[in-house]
Design an enzyme around this catalytic site. Sequence first.
Site, PDB file in Angstrom:
ATOM      1  N   GLU A 284       8.206  -1.988  -2.700  1.00 42.31           N
ATOM      2  CA  GLU A 284       8.579  -1.877  -4.108  1.00 42.31           C
ATOM      3  C   GLU A 284       9.906  -1.138  -4.272  1.00 42.31           C
ATOM      4  O   GLU A 284      10.612  -1.326  -5.251  1.00 42.31           O
ATOM      5  CB  GLU A 284       7.477  -1.130  -4.881  1.00 42.31           C
ATOM      6  N   HIS A 305      -4.770  -8.907  19.521  1.00 45.21           N
ATOM      7  CA  HIS A 305      -5.569 -10.095  19.854  1.00 45.21           C
ATOM      8  C   HIS A 305      -5.538 -11.136  18.746  1.00 45.21           C
ATOM      9  O   HIS A 305      -6.295 -12.099  18.782  1.00 45.21           O
ATOM     10  CB  HIS A 305      -7.001  -9.665  20.162  1.00 45.21           C
ATOM     11  N   LYS A 419       2.935 -10.201 -15.052  1.00 45.55           N
ATOM     12  CA  LYS A 419       2.172  -9.623 -16.164  1.00 45.55           C
ATOM     13  C   LYS A 419       2.503 -10.351 -17.458  1.00 45.55           C
ATOM     14  O   LYS A 419       1.607 -10.665 -18.246  1.00 45.55           O
ATOM     15  CB  LYS A 419       2.526  -8.138 -16.342  1.00 45.55           C
TER      16      LYS A 419
HETATM   17  O1  PA5 Z   1       4.695   2.479  -8.048  1.00 45.89           O
HETATM   18  C1  PA5 Z   1       4.369   2.138  -9.172  1.00 45.89           C
HETATM   19  O2  PA5 Z   1       4.904   2.628 -10.187  1.00 45.89           O
HETATM   20  C2  PA5 Z   1       3.286   1.110  -9.419  1.00 45.89           C
HETATM   21  O3  PA5 Z   1       2.742   0.637  -8.252  1.00 45.89           O
HETATM   22  C3  PA5 Z   1       2.159   1.718 -10.232  1.00 45.89           C
HETATM   23  O4  PA5 Z   1       1.640   2.809  -9.548  1.00 45.89           O
HETATM   24  C4  PA5 Z   1       1.051   0.709 -10.494  1.00 45.89           C
HETATM   25  O5  PA5 Z   1       1.562  -0.441 -11.114  1.00 45.89           O
HETATM   26  C5  PA5 Z   1      -0.007   1.326 -11.399  1.00 45.89           C
HETATM   27  O6  PA5 Z   1       0.573   1.808 -12.566  1.00 45.89           O
HETATM   28  P1  PA5 Z   1      -0.166   2.847 -13.482  1.00 45.89           P
HETATM   29  O7  PA5 Z   1      -0.348   4.096 -12.748  1.00 45.89           O
HETATM   30  O8  PA5 Z   1       0.746   2.998 -14.654  1.00 45.89           O
HETATM   31  O9  PA5 Z   1      -1.474   2.213 -13.868  1.00 45.89           O
END
Ligand code: PA5
Length: 442
Positions: A284, A305, A419
């Site tokens: 990310e 394996h 989303k």
């Molecule tokens: O790194 C990030 O910001 C995302 O992976 C969030 O942690 C994830 O989308 C969950 O978001 P939230 O904590 O707002 O529910």
Amino acid sequence: MLQFDVSNALPFLPKNWLSSRLDGLINAWNLLERGNGQGGEFTGWVHLPENYDPEELSRLLQTARIIRDQSQVLVVIGIGGSYLGARAVLELLTSPNYNLFCKDTPQIFFTGNTLSSDALNELLDYVRDKDFSVNMISKSGSTTESSIAFLLFRQLLEEKYGRAGARDRIFVTTDRHEGHLRALANQEGYATFSVPASIGGRYSVLTAAGLLPLAVAGLPVQELLDGAAEAMGYLRTPGQDNPAWQYAAARHALYESGKNIELLACYEPSFRFFGEWWKQLFGESEGKDGQGIFPASVEFTADLHSMGQYIQEGERDLFETVVRFAIPSSSCLLNPKPGDRSGLEYLRGKDLRFVNEQARRGTALAHADGGVPNLLLTAQERTAHWVGQLIYFFEYSCGLSGYLLGVNPFNQPGVEAYKKNMFALLGKPGYEERRKILDSRR
Ligand code: PA5
């Protein structure tokens, strides 16, 4: 101190792999330290281990005791950064089989990371006749997967214990001021912990998002923070000897030479979810603007394996980063009786930890010979102190790596695309125009 060893990657690296990146690293280091690069408002994690509010920590530990005393099961609801860190550390410091072996602490199940009715119903059925509590974790407070799970488990708690009883069993971790979840928690009077605004989800394992479930499991969260603080001391010191600088430089140089995929490997099965946490952290943070190393993880020797053939002889666009724990927590002596036909007589008197280590050494050399550079990161032990160091090492290296690549390591704009389509298809108000576009494409 964590040891970083690049020797099995050197044949694949230019001689100046580190020196030619020093300017870039100094720049990245400055941006992280001053918090004035892209996404600089999300660098609160850089100082977190030594800045942790002692009052919040003591309240967290007290809350963990209450949860332990009143619960056979803790249901932890969250996704992405609000899920993977806690699960990674829980499994790494205990076992993937924690729920089978926990004695004085509640079983811990993670949900809110799926839209599967089968998975949710399975857990709802399991906790129905147990005393359970819920830790709902969402920084934004509006993530669909977690919100749906929270709705279902909150309803079950209210059915079982009444609204007042449920209130004593719901613990919310979210933004200090913003979001639906904060508003709901304030309205219902739930106990809350906050994720600082300056810390994004995937860097939040050392906030209450990770620490509360870990404390419920009885893990020494102060040692985790102390380990991270120790790593902070040597990783924030600029210079060529800094292992985070070396890791960031080596993977950047490998990427430039066409190694597009990084496999994080470990010879401990309990490391599996740490690999999942790491994949989110780097994927990310770096995967944007058409760039980024694809992060993957493997569990050795199991995956030798299944994936071993590909790693040894498939496309040569891979490199490996192996995390090694130098001193295993336990030993297991092998003593085949003479003539027992196990075929293992040659291992008589050897400890399994020695066998595992030779498998690691042999694999590193074979993979390097096959064209897969190997980076090695050694922690002394699989303890909270060393895991705290590993967390900080990867977070800091990730920040450096993102800036070295020229991307913002702290946003995730691409996550929104699915989303928006999902909301449009579900008929969420505000997505009508997108719905029309999607319908015209079917
Ligand atoms: O790194 C990030 O910001 C995302 O992976 C969030 O942690 C994830 O989308 C969950 O978001 P939230 O904590 O707002 O529910």
